[in-house]
Scaffold this motif. Structure first.
Motif, PDB file in Angstrom:
ATOM      1  N   THR A  23      29.726  33.933  47.548  1.00 44.78           N
ATOM      2  CA  THR A  23      29.316  34.147  46.161  1.00 44.78           C
ATOM      3  C   THR A  23      30.446  33.758  45.212  1.00 44.78           C
ATOM      4  N   THR A  24      30.090  33.075  44.137  1.00 45.86           N
ATOM      5  CA  THR A  24      31.051  32.754  43.093  1.00 45.86           C
ATOM      6  C   THR A  24      31.016  33.862  42.053  1.00 45.86           C
ATOM      7  N   TYR A  25      32.160  34.421  41.736  1.00 41.50           N
ATOM      8  CA  TYR A  25      32.256  35.501  40.764  1.00 41.50           C
ATOM      9  C   TYR A  25      32.973  35.020  39.510  1.00 41.50           C
ATOM     10  N   SER A  26      32.655  35.663  38.400  1.00 41.10           N
ATOM     11  CA  SER A  26      33.393  35.404  37.177  1.00 41.10           C
ATOM     12  C   SER A  26      34.261  36.621  36.894  1.00 41.10           C
ATOM     13  N   SER A  27      35.244  36.450  36.049  1.00 42.48           N
ATOM     14  CA  SER A  27      36.088  37.581  35.680  1.00 42.48           C
ATOM     15  C   SER A  27      36.474  37.450  34.223  1.00 42.48           C
ATOM     16  N   ARG A  28      36.855  38.581  33.663  1.00 43.12           N
ATOM     17  CA  ARG A  28      37.275  38.592  32.279  1.00 43.12           C
ATOM     18  C   ARG A  28      38.238  39.754  32.110  1.00 43.12           C
ATOM     19  N   TYR A  29      39.275  39.534  31.382  1.00 46.82           N
ATOM     20  CA  TYR A  29      40.209  40.616  31.088  1.00 46.82           C
ATOM     21  C   TYR A  29      40.743  40.395  29.690  1.00 46.82           C
ATOM     22  N   VAL A  30      40.270  41.196  28.739  1.00 47.95           N
ATOM     23  CA  VAL A  30      40.707  41.042  27.350  1.00 47.95           C
ATOM     24  C   VAL A  30      41.460  42.276  26.861  1.00 47.95           C
ATOM     25  N   CYS A  31      41.826  43.152  27.794  1.00 49.94           N
ATOM     26  CA  CYS A  31      42.587  44.349  27.447  1.00 49.94           C
ATOM     27  C   CYS A  31      41.713  45.393  26.767  1.00 49.94           C
ATOM     28  N   SER A  32      40.419  45.271  26.897  1.00 50.60           N
ATOM     29  CA  SER A  32      39.482  46.272  26.399  1.00 50.60           C
ATOM     30  C   SER A  32      38.538  46.579  27.546  1.00 50.60           C
TER      31      SER A  32
END
Length: 79
Positions: A23-32
């Motif tokens: 599976t291909t996953y996405s990620s996000r980290y914006v400090c919130s």
């Protein structure tokens, strides 16, 4: 990011589908954390905060409870 090397490798591989399930996953980290978890619930992927300032009692545990109620998984990094 200034994350541990193992986490950097995992995120790099997961974005390319190099996972046990393929599976291909996405990620996000914006400090919130709240915004990151909201986006993850809507679009899927991974949300987390690898820094020690994350407060378990008031941030991580309640959001992990919501994620698990939606069929996802929460972790404290150990279990």
């Amino acid at each position: 990011p200034d994350w541990p090397e193992g986490l950097k490798r995992w995120v790099h591989d997961a974005k390319r589908g190099i996972t046990p399930s393929g599976t291909t996953y996405s990620s996000r980290y914006v400090c919130s954390l709240c915004a990151d978890v909201h986006r993850t619930l809507i679009k899927g992927g991974w949300a987390g905060n690898p820094r020690p300032h994350l407060r378990l009692l008031y941030e991580a545990a309640p959001l992990a409870h919501i994620v698990e109620a939606c069929g996802g998984r929460g972790s404290d990094g150990v279990r």
